[in-house]
Design a protein around this motif. Structure first.
Motif, PDB file in Angstrom:
ATOM      1  N   PRO A 136      -2.507  -2.827  -4.632  1.00  0.00           N
ATOM      2  CA  PRO A 136      -3.592  -2.393  -4.281  1.00  0.00           C
ATOM      3  C   PRO A 136      -3.644  -0.806  -4.909  1.00  0.00           C
ATOM      4  O   PRO A 136      -3.745   0.208  -4.182  1.00  0.00           O
ATOM      5  CB  PRO A 136      -3.682  -2.148  -2.724  1.00  0.00           C
ATOM      6  CG  PRO A 136      -2.145  -2.197  -2.519  1.00  0.00           C
ATOM      7  CD  PRO A 136      -1.404  -3.144  -3.626  1.00  0.00           C
ATOM      8  N   TRP A 137      -3.778  -0.941  -6.334  1.00  0.00           N
ATOM      9  CA  TRP A 137      -3.915   0.560  -6.944  1.00  0.00           C
ATOM     10  C   TRP A 137      -5.031   1.455  -6.478  1.00  0.00           C
ATOM     11  O   TRP A 137      -4.686   2.620  -6.420  1.00  0.00           O
ATOM     12  CB  TRP A 137      -3.959   0.206  -8.515  1.00  0.00           C
ATOM     13  CG  TRP A 137      -2.720  -0.325  -9.008  1.00  0.00           C
ATOM     14  CD1 TRP A 137      -2.551  -1.591  -9.574  1.00  0.00           C
ATOM     15  CD2 TRP A 137      -1.313   0.256  -8.918  1.00  0.00           C
ATOM     16  NE1 TRP A 137      -1.189  -2.026  -9.909  1.00  0.00           N
ATOM     17  CE2 TRP A 137      -0.449  -0.736  -9.562  1.00  0.00           C
ATOM     18  CE3 TRP A 137      -0.891   1.472  -8.737  1.00  0.00           C
ATOM     19  CZ2 TRP A 137       0.994  -0.519  -9.792  1.00  0.00           C
ATOM     20  CZ3 TRP A 137       0.530   1.516  -8.776  1.00  0.00           C
ATOM     21  CH2 TRP A 137       1.277   0.750  -9.280  1.00  0.00           C
ATOM     22  N   ARG A 138      -5.934   0.892  -6.225  1.00  0.00           N
ATOM     23  CA  ARG A 138      -7.256   1.955  -5.767  1.00  0.00           C
ATOM     24  C   ARG A 138      -6.750   2.634  -4.613  1.00  0.00           C
ATOM     25  O   ARG A 138      -7.176   3.736  -4.444  1.00  0.00           O
ATOM     26  CB  ARG A 138      -8.299   0.886  -5.488  1.00  0.00           C
ATOM     27  CG  ARG A 138      -9.498   1.629  -6.201  1.00  0.00           C
ATOM     28  CD  ARG A 138     -10.857   1.042  -6.295  1.00  0.00           C
ATOM     29  NE  ARG A 138     -10.610  -0.547  -6.521  1.00  0.00           N
ATOM     30  CZ  ARG A 138     -11.453  -1.390  -6.059  1.00  0.00           C
ATOM     31  NH1 ARG A 138     -12.309  -1.204  -5.376  1.00  0.00           N
ATOM     32  NH2 ARG A 138     -11.420  -2.530  -6.502  1.00  0.00           N
ATOM     33  N   ASP A 139      -5.747   2.124  -3.398  1.00  0.00           N
ATOM     34  CA  ASP A 139      -5.579   2.797  -2.421  1.00  0.00           C
ATOM     35  C   ASP A 139      -4.736   4.193  -2.720  1.00  0.00           C
ATOM     36  O   ASP A 139      -4.714   5.062  -2.071  1.00  0.00           O
ATOM     37  CB  ASP A 139      -4.482   1.967  -1.706  1.00  0.00           C
ATOM     38  CG  ASP A 139      -5.509   0.852  -1.009  1.00  0.00           C
ATOM     39  OD1 ASP A 139      -6.488   0.779  -1.335  1.00  0.00           O
ATOM     40  OD2 ASP A 139      -4.595  -0.154  -0.486  1.00  0.00           O
ATOM     41  N   THR A 187       0.721  -1.306   0.062  1.00  0.00           N
ATOM     42  CA  THR A 187       0.060   0.118   0.161  1.00  0.00           C
ATOM     43  C   THR A 187       1.048   1.184   0.090  1.00  0.00           C
ATOM     44  O   THR A 187       0.451   2.010  -0.748  1.00  0.00           O
ATOM     45  CB  THR A 187      -0.918   0.015   1.194  1.00  0.00           C
ATOM     46  OG1 THR A 187      -1.639  -1.281   1.330  1.00  0.00           O
ATOM     47  CG2 THR A 187      -1.980   1.158   1.281  1.00  0.00           C
ATOM     48  N   ASP A 188       1.776   1.183   0.674  1.00  0.00           N
ATOM     49  CA  ASP A 188       2.748   2.338   0.794  1.00  0.00           C
ATOM     50  C   ASP A 188       3.631   2.505  -0.516  1.00  0.00           C
ATOM     51  O   ASP A 188       3.876   3.774  -0.939  1.00  0.00           O
ATOM     52  CB  ASP A 188       4.006   2.122   1.881  1.00  0.00           C
ATOM     53  CG  ASP A 188       3.361   2.242   3.360  1.00  0.00           C
ATOM     54  OD1 ASP A 188       2.056   2.460   3.557  1.00  0.00           O
ATOM     55  OD2 ASP A 188       4.186   2.070   4.465  1.00  0.00           O
ATOM     56  N   ALA A 189       3.958   1.283  -1.080  1.00  0.00           N
ATOM     57  CA  ALA A 189       4.544   1.251  -2.439  1.00  0.00           C
ATOM     58  C   ALA A 189       3.826   2.071  -3.576  1.00  0.00           C
ATOM     59  O   ALA A 189       4.058   2.997  -4.125  1.00  0.00           O
ATOM     60  CB  ALA A 189       4.936   0.041  -2.858  1.00  0.00           C
ATOM     61  N   VAL A 190       2.309   1.544  -3.614  1.00  0.00           N
ATOM     62  CA  VAL A 190       1.596   2.257  -4.668  1.00  0.00           C
ATOM     63  C   VAL A 190       1.283   3.818  -4.059  1.00  0.00           C
ATOM     64  O   VAL A 190       1.073   4.794  -5.134  1.00  0.00           O
ATOM     65  CB  VAL A 190       0.209   1.689  -4.913  1.00  0.00           C
ATOM     66  CG1 VAL A 190       0.226   0.331  -5.604  1.00  0.00           C
ATOM     67  CG2 VAL A 190      -0.569   1.428  -3.538  1.00  0.00           C
TER      68      VAL A 190
END
Ligand code: SF4
Lengths: 232, 478
Positions: A98-101, A67-70
């Motif tokens: 999780p691109w939407r995040d 999540t942090d990465a995206v």
């Protein structure tokens, strides 16, 4: 014509050759041992890798999880383009992010001539040179490394190796499993040139920005230490 | 390649007559060794790695039939076409045939000294193809219609102002600002991007060929070579036999010295290994790939006393450290390869008759051998070539008589010492006040660029005898 050149060349070389057997040749080569590599600026591989990426005029980010990465990808895009347009190869690891995040939805495919940013998931990162390694293929078309204005690369902490010799050990392992890729690319910086009066300019033919996001567990001070090392 | 090496002396004289270019060459000659030395110092393992690589390359050359055979097999099984060419003409013909078979019109070409050697671009253009050099330096000199002045930075003899005028004249882009170097680079990027996308065939060189897996290694900072290797549907890799190395790690170990020697970087932005055409699953990459392996006298050199020259990795460090190269510039050599490595290679690739002046373009200062990452004893090879030149009576009679006279004198030490004992104090007295001469009879060319230091009062032998005497005395007293 060509065939005759081949046989003439081989005949001439054989004439100056020692004519040793394959086993003897192998033995002699092995006896030379390992080539000396450059020392790492610090014993911690992640910190050393980040420091060398910075020295290569890359920019860096660290992410503890996907999540942090995206989010880091989204931030970088927004900073540079105020958009979330992005192209990425058909890499199952990228598809599962999780691109939407982060409000980013990459187009999965091959970069076109005027792409603002492309994303790759590196096979490896090499601390010695601050380089990321990608293989050409569906998961990372070569165009994605080369045609976009900015190249963003994710690297897993556990895919970091110390030096080039270790990198080849890992690459050999993957090649034995999956076959030889068409291209193996070590990328260590935004594209640059010093061809006019020796003055260094970034963005020669390839990306003018190169952003590396290191993903996974690393010392809390890694980024800070890397910045200090790169500045010093 | 077109040769003008016979005119070395005239070319050099002409080059020295241009104060602005002389000044810029001086700057480069100060700057390039500085960055190289800083890089080696921080690396700290120059000598052990140089030794290691020398052993590996020596071993490769000793067993070249084995490794070439292995490379060919691997390259074929990777899906390449492999061609061999005895000479430049044959290489050019093979490449043209491939292009014609694909009805290619536009060629995007990466930097390759081998294709400079064979004059490939001119050959293809002569047959009506449109060839674009895509390395920025190569592109600049292609537009200017000039040969490279350096094997790594081919257009470093040009000022930014000259490049600006060239681009304004050659690119039909209307009114625009081109004051900054970055604007020049940006303009070339735009023009060349289109050429990459349109190209029917890409042509690149190789910094190494890896025998164990049939990959070729390409090293660039610009990424232009990679665009040539990946975008066009056909790729042709043009290189020579001696680029072969046994293993992939040998190629990257070589990189550690190559890049630091060439530009002072620890490594380049792009180090790429290419194995062949696109795989079944791939969405991009060339559909057909060729290797054209050129001999052009390499096998002769392999069998000769100059074999070590085949270890050269074309880093350019010997050029950057050579006082003659700095003074005369790359174009004076009138050949594709210049500086110390060129002065050895050119006579071997052409003939001593055509280029016997080049091995004389050496002060025997030894800096080239000191910095050469391949450990090639360049001054020794140059001396051997000069000896061959003497033996073949190619040097001007005046030089030969002078050398004969010197040799005769050297064999008569008493007379030699007597004459120098007369000459040295005389020069000392004449130059005593300033410590140097800005003009000397018979040495006008030399003193036009620098002062000749006035010698000490005594000759070396006299001073040495004094030291020996003092030492003897000291021992007696101990
Ligand atoms: S001779 Fe040595 S220093 Fe000169 S270009 Fe070749 S490898 Fe570099």
């Amino acid at each position: 014509m060509t065939k005759s050149a081949r046989s003439r060349i081989f005949a001439k070389i054989r004439h100056s050759s020692r004519g040793a057997t394959a086993a003897t040749i192998r033995e002699e080569l092995d006896s030379f041992g390992k080539a000396p590599a450059a020392d790492l600026p610090t014993p911690d591989t992640a910190t050393a890798f980040l420091a060398n990426v910075l020295k290569n005029q890359g920019t860096v980010d660290c992410a503890a999880n996907r999540t942090d990465a995206v989010r880091a990808v989204g931030q970088y895009l927004y900073q540079h383009y105020r958009t979330h347009r992005l192209v990425a190869g058909n890499d199952s690891r990228l598809a599962a992010m999780p691109w939407r995040d982060a409000g980013v939805l990459p187009r999965f495919g091959t970069a076109e001539g005027n792409e603002p940013a492309a994303l790759s998931y590196a096979r490896l990162g090499v601390a010695e040179t601050g380089a990321v390694v990608t293989f050409t293929g569906k998961a990372n078309p070569a165009a994605n490394n080369l045609l976009a204005e900015h190249h963003i690369v994710l690297v897993n902490c556990e895919d970091l190796v110390g030096d080039m010799e270790e990198a080849w050990l890992r690459i050999r392992h993957e090649v034995d499993r999956d076959g030889r890729p068409r291209g193996i690319n070590f990328i260590a910086g935004p594209s640059s040139t010093a061809d006019i009066e020796g003055q260094l300019v970034y963005g020669a033919h390839g990306p003018r920005g190169w952003h590396v996001i290191l993903l996974g567990y690393m010392p809390a001070s890694a980024l800070e230490d890397a910045r200090a090392l790169a500045a010093g | 390649m077109e040769m003008h090496s016979q005119a070395f002396l005239e070319n050099a004289r002409e080059a020295l007559g241009d104060p602005e270019k002389t000044r810029r060459r001086g700057l480069l000659a100060a700057f390039t060794p500085m960055v190289r030395n800083a890089a080696m110092e921080s690396f700290g393992k120059f000598e052990p790695l140089r030794q290691h690589l020398r052993r590996v390359r020596q071993h490769t050359l000793d067993n070249l039939d084995h490794y070439l055979d292995r490379f060919e097999q691997e390259a074929l099984s990777n899906g390449n076409h492999v061609h061999f060419a005895m000479d430049g003409e044959e290489m050019n013909r093979i490449v043209l045939e491939i292009c014609q078979r694909h009805s290619a019109r536009r060629i995007a070409k990466g930097k390759s000294m081998v294709t400079e050697e064979t004059g490939l671009s001119r050959h293809l253009q002569g047959a009506g193809l449109n060839v674009t050099e895509t390395d920025l330096g190569e592109y600049i000199i292609q537009q200017a219609g000039e040969p490279p002045s350096h094997i790594v930075g081919p257009a470093l003899h040009k000022s930014a102002a000259e490049v600006r005028d060239l681009f304004l004249a050659r690119h039909d882009l209307g009114e625009r600002e081109l004051e900054e170097t970055s604007q020049l680079v940006q303009e070339a990027r735009g023009v060349l991007r289109q050429r990459f996308l349109e190209a029917d065939v890409g042509i690149i060189g190789a910094n190494a060929l890896v025998a164990e897996n049939g990959y070729s290694m390409l090293v660039t900072n610009e990424g232009n070579g990679d665009l040539c290797a990946n975008l066009p549907p056909v790729l042709i890799v043009c290189t020579t036999l001696e680029r072969i190395l046994p293993r992939a790690e040998d190629a990257t170990a070589m990189m550690r010295l190559l890049v630091r020697s060439a530009t002072g970087q620890p490594h380049t932005c792009y180090t790429s290994f290419y194995s062949g055409p696109r795989r079944e699953q791939d969405t991009d990459g060339p559909i057909e790939t060729h290797f054209v392996l050129l001999d052009d006298k390499r096998t002769d050199i392999l069998a000769s006393d100059y074999r070590e020259m085949l270890q050269c990795i074309r880093c350019g460090a010997c050029l950057n450290h050579c006082p003659i190269y700095a003074a005369a510039g790359g174009h004076a050599y009138g050949a594709v390869y210049m500086g110390p490595m060129g002065s050895v290679l050119t006579p071997l690739l052409t003939s001593l008759e055509e280029s016997h002046l080049l091995p004389n373009a050496c002060t025997s200062c030894g800096r080239c051998a000191e910095v050469c990452p391949s450990g090639i004893p360049l001054p020794d090879l140059l001396r051997d070539l000069r000896q061959a030149e003497q033996a073949a009576k190619l040097s001007p009679p005046r030089w030969r008589t002078g050398l004969k006279l010197h040799a005769w004198l050297a064999r008569h030490p008493r007379l030699y010492h007597g004459l120098t004992a007369l000459g040295i104090p005389l020069l000392h007295r004449l130059g005593r006040r300033r410590g140097s001469f800005s003009k000397l009879p018979l040495a006008g060319g030399w003193t036009s660029q620098r002062d000749f230091p006035a010698p000490q009062r005594k000759t070396f032998m006299q001073a040495y005898a004094g030291v020996l005497k003092a030492e003897k005395k000291r021992r007696r007293h101990d």
